[in-house]
Write a protein that holds these residues in place. Structure first.
Motif, PDB file in Angstrom:
ATOM      1  N   PHE A  50       0.849  -1.196   0.000  1.00 23.50           N
ATOM      2  CA  PHE A  50       0.000   0.000   0.000  1.00 23.50           C
ATOM      3  C   PHE A  50       0.882   1.243   0.000  1.00 23.50           C
ATOM      4  O   PHE A  50       1.882   1.301   0.722  1.00 23.50           O
ATOM      5  CB  PHE A  50      -0.896  -0.013   1.232  1.00 23.50           C
ATOM      6  N   THR A  51       0.531   2.217  -0.804  1.00 24.78           N
ATOM      7  CA  THR A  51       1.255   3.481  -0.840  1.00 24.78           C
ATOM      8  C   THR A  51       0.330   4.595  -0.385  1.00 24.78           C
ATOM      9  O   THR A  51      -0.710   4.840  -1.004  1.00 24.78           O
ATOM     10  CB  THR A  51       1.789   3.790  -2.249  1.00 24.78           C
ATOM     11  N   LEU A  52       0.703   5.243   0.697  1.00 21.94           N
ATOM     12  CA  LEU A  52      -0.044   6.385   1.211  1.00 21.94           C
ATOM     13  C   LEU A  52       0.545   7.641   0.591  1.00 21.94           C
ATOM     14  O   LEU A  52       1.711   7.965   0.808  1.00 21.94           O
ATOM     15  CB  LEU A  52       0.062   6.435   2.733  1.00 21.94           C
ATOM     16  N   VAL A  69       8.923  10.747   7.375  1.00 25.13           N
ATOM     17  CA  VAL A  69       8.497  10.583   5.985  1.00 25.13           C
ATOM     18  C   VAL A  69       9.114  11.709   5.166  1.00 25.13           C
ATOM     19  O   VAL A  69       8.925  12.888   5.489  1.00 25.13           O
ATOM     20  CB  VAL A  69       6.962  10.639   5.856  1.00 25.13           C
ATOM     21  N   PRO A  70       9.873  11.401   4.112  1.00 24.88           N
ATOM     22  CA  PRO A  70      10.476  12.465   3.296  1.00 24.88           C
ATOM     23  C   PRO A  70       9.413  13.308   2.590  1.00 24.88           C
ATOM     24  O   PRO A  70       8.378  12.797   2.167  1.00 24.88           O
ATOM     25  CB  PRO A  70      11.326  11.687   2.282  1.00 24.88           C
ATOM     26  N   LEU A  71       9.713  14.614   2.480  1.00 25.28           N
ATOM     27  CA  LEU A  71       8.841  15.543   1.775  1.00 25.28           C
ATOM     28  C   LEU A  71       9.606  16.139   0.608  1.00 25.28           C
ATOM     29  O   LEU A  71      10.802  16.401   0.699  1.00 25.28           O
ATOM     30  CB  LEU A  71       8.396  16.676   2.708  1.00 25.28           C
ATOM     31  N   ASP A  72       8.894  16.362  -0.509  1.00 20.87           N
ATOM     32  CA  ASP A  72       9.562  17.063  -1.599  1.00 20.87           C
ATOM     33  C   ASP A  72       9.357  18.562  -1.427  1.00 20.87           C
ATOM     34  O   ASP A  72       8.828  19.020  -0.408  1.00 20.87           O
ATOM     35  CB  ASP A  72       9.064  16.555  -2.965  1.00 20.87           C
ATOM     36  N   GLY A  73       9.746  19.356  -2.401  1.00 19.00           N
ATOM     37  CA  GLY A  73       9.751  20.800  -2.254  1.00 19.00           C
ATOM     38  C   GLY A  73       8.417  21.422  -1.924  1.00 19.00           C
ATOM     39  O   GLY A  73       8.354  22.418  -1.205  1.00 19.00           O
ATOM     40  N   ASP A  74       7.323  20.869  -2.436  1.00 20.03           N
ATOM     41  CA  ASP A  74       6.007  21.464  -2.170  1.00 20.03           C
ATOM     42  C   ASP A  74       5.222  20.700  -1.112  1.00 20.03           C
ATOM     43  O   ASP A  74       4.024  20.907  -0.952  1.00 20.03           O
ATOM     44  CB  ASP A  74       5.189  21.561  -3.461  1.00 20.03           C
ATOM     45  N   ALA A 129       4.738  17.364  -0.904  1.00 12.66           N
ATOM     46  CA  ALA A 129       4.142  16.089  -1.311  1.00 12.66           C
ATOM     47  C   ALA A 129       4.928  14.931  -0.705  1.00 12.66           C
ATOM     48  O   ALA A 129       6.139  15.024  -0.493  1.00 12.66           O
ATOM     49  CB  ALA A 129       4.109  15.978  -2.827  1.00 12.66           C
ATOM     50  N   PHE A 130       4.214  13.849  -0.415  1.00 13.31           N
ATOM     51  CA  PHE A 130       4.880  12.674   0.153  1.00 13.31           C
ATOM     52  C   PHE A 130       4.273  11.406  -0.417  1.00 13.31           C
ATOM     53  O   PHE A 130       3.145  11.388  -0.906  1.00 13.31           O
ATOM     54  CB  PHE A 130       4.797  12.661   1.674  1.00 13.31           C
ATOM     55  N   SER A 131       5.040  10.339  -0.352  1.00 13.89           N
ATOM     56  CA  SER A 131       4.604   9.026  -0.813  1.00 13.89           C
ATOM     57  C   SER A 131       5.257   7.988   0.095  1.00 13.89           C
ATOM     58  O   SER A 131       6.476   7.831   0.088  1.00 13.89           O
ATOM     59  CB  SER A 131       5.011   8.802  -2.271  1.00 13.89           C
ATOM     60  N   LEU A 132       4.428   7.317   0.899  1.00 18.22           N
ATOM     61  CA  LEU A 132       4.935   6.372   1.879  1.00 18.22           C
ATOM     62  C   LEU A 132       4.500   4.961   1.499  1.00 18.22           C
ATOM     63  O   LEU A 132       3.307   4.667   1.424  1.00 18.22           O
ATOM     64  CB  LEU A 132       4.394   6.720   3.272  1.00 18.22           C
ATOM     65  N   LYS A 133       5.470   4.083   1.242  1.00 11.19           N
ATOM     66  CA  LYS A 133       5.174   2.704   0.854  1.00 11.19           C
ATOM     67  C   LYS A 133       5.138   1.818   2.099  1.00 11.19           C
ATOM     68  O   LYS A 133       6.062   1.827   2.906  1.00 11.19           O
ATOM     69  CB  LYS A 133       6.214   2.204  -0.141  1.00 11.19           C
ATOM     70  N   ALA A 188      -2.025  -2.345   3.686  1.00  8.41           N
ATOM     71  CA  ALA A 188      -2.818  -1.209   4.135  1.00  8.41           C
ATOM     72  C   ALA A 188      -3.166  -1.340   5.608  1.00  8.41           C
ATOM     73  O   ALA A 188      -3.816  -2.305   6.007  1.00  8.41           O
ATOM     74  CB  ALA A 188      -4.092  -1.105   3.306  1.00  8.41           C
ATOM     75  N   PRO A 189      -2.746  -0.397   6.440  1.00 11.04           N
ATOM     76  CA  PRO A 189      -3.146  -0.436   7.850  1.00 11.04           C
ATOM     77  C   PRO A 189      -4.568   0.089   7.994  1.00 11.04           C
ATOM     78  O   PRO A 189      -5.131   0.694   7.072  1.00 11.04           O
ATOM     79  CB  PRO A 189      -2.142   0.515   8.515  1.00 11.04           C
ATOM     80  N   GLY A 190      -5.159  -0.126   9.155  1.00 15.57           N
ATOM     81  CA  GLY A 190      -6.492   0.414   9.381  1.00 15.57           C
ATOM     82  C   GLY A 190      -6.476   1.923   9.482  1.00 15.57           C
ATOM     83  O   GLY A 190      -7.379   2.604   9.015  1.00 15.57           O
ATOM     84  N   LYS A 191      -5.431   2.457  10.120  1.00 18.10           N
ATOM     85  CA  LYS A 191      -5.319   3.896  10.282  1.00 18.10           C
ATOM     86  C   LYS A 191      -3.851   4.270  10.391  1.00 18.10           C
ATOM     87  O   LYS A 191      -2.997   3.440  10.710  1.00 18.10           O
ATOM     88  CB  LYS A 191      -6.086   4.361  11.524  1.00 18.10           C
TER      89      LYS A 191
END
Length: 524
Positions: free
Chosen positions: A143-145, A162-167, A169-173, A177-180
């Motif tokens: 799952f990718t959040l 969690v790494p963030l890009d310049g604006d 945005a993030f993508s966490l693999k 999928a967790p419940g929350k």
């Protein structure tokens, strides 16, 4: 002699020169030391801060001066302060966002004022979090959040960076999928926001039939159902985990199941699931929860009476189900036993856990003794589902609950409150069998003879009860004969009624596990 006189004159002149120098330098040195500036602490010059940081801003008087002599100017104008011992603080640190200057000064009469000025920027706006709302339909796949933490420089998910890009945005693999997920974002000014994100989950849908454990062990009953799946007439097989007798159809390793002797060897759960999955068939595990004669009798005979629902005078409640029928849904051992079977089944690979008899027995509640019950029966059932889904979801399975058809309008007699249950399950499966309705229900004179009419109206009621939640309605439909023979026309009438309520999924029930009369068409 003349040389000595000359030396003395030179020494005198040097001494006089030193005295003159000291006389001139001394006032300058004293002025520099006494001209120390006020001391500002709490924030740095050029910093970006929030209101909380401004509360820490303080000013002290320079050495030799009293704090009462210090004046503060904000953006060139006097600002209200309050005194805290030997410090001055801003009376109201809630400054508007933007650039500001702060000047702390001590007025002097004969010399320039002693002052210090610092610039800072106020940012009181917390970051904002947004997450991709795309629903998950397979809980076992990676799952990718994805989302955006606008204005943030730091983001964590369940306390992991969690790494963030310049604006932002993030993508966490994640492996599944967790419940929350607990998200927390912070900016350079120290503003922060936390948000518990419930991962949206949507059951992928199913067209399935019920199979008991014993029926699955019979090629005469199993093979026709397998052929239905291979012909695309169904895509799901519901296989009993624990049935109404309390028997677990496979050799469970749950300790209490082994202790009370409830396990059977009707099928090899892992082998069956692997076989069906290899053919693209989903497997739903039906788990009869609180109607459990094996657990009830074993508990009663071993002195663990609190595991059993009782009459007011302390006998096992039987109703119409036999001497040992209903276990106590408020008892921790009973709860743990059923959740243990559910999680074991999810780990074995069952795609769904579908609870049945997730209710209290019918009858006058005032005549029942339910040891340990601290809330209403409806709330206790809901609490059980909430706890179960957390455990089942963690192991990659969906959770469903089978309910009585009357539960939409009469939750009390069976403790099934649909709006309360809905947030804690992925789907609710009402048993809207036409043969189970009395004459006149929903304005239908003869429900068993009018399958479309009774199903379309009762399911509309269930749809209204879960409106606003992510819970789906996946009905149980009648594929058996009672007072009236049910063939393809009657089954198809029920399916049509379901579809007209926006429900494309269904489960067919036939206690004999024969479905040649269902008339299901292959699905492209």
């Amino acid at each position: 002699m003349g040389l000595q006189v000359g030396r003395r004159r030179t020494l005198v002149l040097v001494a006089i020169g030193l005295l003159v120098t000291l006389a001139i330098a001394a006032p300058i040195g004293v002025r520099a030391m006494s001209a120390a500036e006020p001391v500002v602490t709490g924030i740095d010059d050029g910093a970006t801060v929030n209101t909380d940081a401004l509360r820490a801003l303080s000013v002290r008087a320079p050495e030799g001066k009293d704090i009462s002599q210090v004046q503060l100017l904000l953006d060139g104008a006097p600002v209200q302060t309050r005194r805290d011992g030997d410090r001055l603080l801003l009376a109201d640190p809630a400054l508007p966002d933007g650039a500001h200057t702060l000047t702390a000064l001590v007025p002097e009469k004969m010399m320039p004022d002693r002052e210090v000025t610092m610039a800072f920027t106020v940012d009181g706006t917390a970051p904002t979090l947004s997450v991709d709302p795309a629903a998950v339909t397979d809980l076992r796949k990676p799952f990718t959040l994805q989302g955006k933490a606008t204005g943030a420089t730091v983001l964590t998910a369940d306390d992991q960076a969690v790494p963030l890009d310049g604006d932002g945005a993030f993508s966490l693999k994640l492996p599944h999928a967790p419940g929350k997920v607990q998200l927390a974002a912070r900016d350079d000014a120290g503003n922060s926001v936390k948000q518990e994100f419930m991962v949206p989950v949507r059951h992928p849908g199913m067209r399935g039939v019920h199979m008991t454990a014993i029926a699955w062990s019979s090629p005469a009953l199993r093979d026709p159902v397998l052929q239905m799946a291979r012909d695309k007439r169904i895509d799901t097989i519901q296989l009993d985990i624990k049935d109404e007798s309390g028997e677990v159809g496979y050799q469970s390793q749950v300790p209490l199941a082994k202790e009370i002797g409830s396990t059977r060897g009707h099928y090899d759960a892992k082998a069956v699931i692997d076989q069906l999955h290899a053919e693209g068939i989903r497997v739903v595990g039906r788990l009869v929860a609180f109607r459990d004669p094996i657990l009830a009798k074993a508990s009663w005979t071993s002195g663990k009476n609190d595991r059993v629902i009782q009459t007011r005078d302390g006998r096992p409640w039987s109703g119409s189900y036999g001497e040992y029928a209903f276990t106590n849904f408020a008892n921790p051992d009973v709860i743990s036993y059923n959740i243990g079977l559910a999680t074991e089944a999810a780990e074995l690979g069952f795609d769904d856990i579908l609870f049945d008899y997730i209710r209290r027995p019918e009858g006058d509640l005032a005549q029942m003794k339910i040891p340990g019950l601290q809330v209403t029966p409806e709330q206790a059932i809901t609490n059980f589902l909430a706890k179960s889904r957390e455990e089942v979801r963690e192991r990659g399975a969906f959770l469903g609950a089978s309910v009585f058809g009357i539960a939409a309008t009469r939750p009390g007699p069976v403790a099934q409150d649909i709006p309360t249950m809905a947030p804690h399950v992925d789907y609710i499966s009402p048993m809207v069998y036409p043969s189970h309705w009395g004459p006149g229900e929903y304005g239908v004179p003869q429900p068993e003879s009018q399958p479309y009419d009774i199903v379309v109206r009762s399911l509309a009621d269930f749809a209204a009860k879960v409106e606003g939640s992510d819970t789906q309605i996946i009905p149980w439909l009648q594929a058996f004969n009672l007072r009236k023979a049910y063939g393809p026309a009657e089954v198809q009438a029920q399916i049509k009624a379901s579809q007209e309520n926006g429900m494309q999924s269904f489960l067919l029930w036939n206690a004999g596990c024969r479905y040649d009369n269902a008339g299901l068409e292959p699905k492209p």
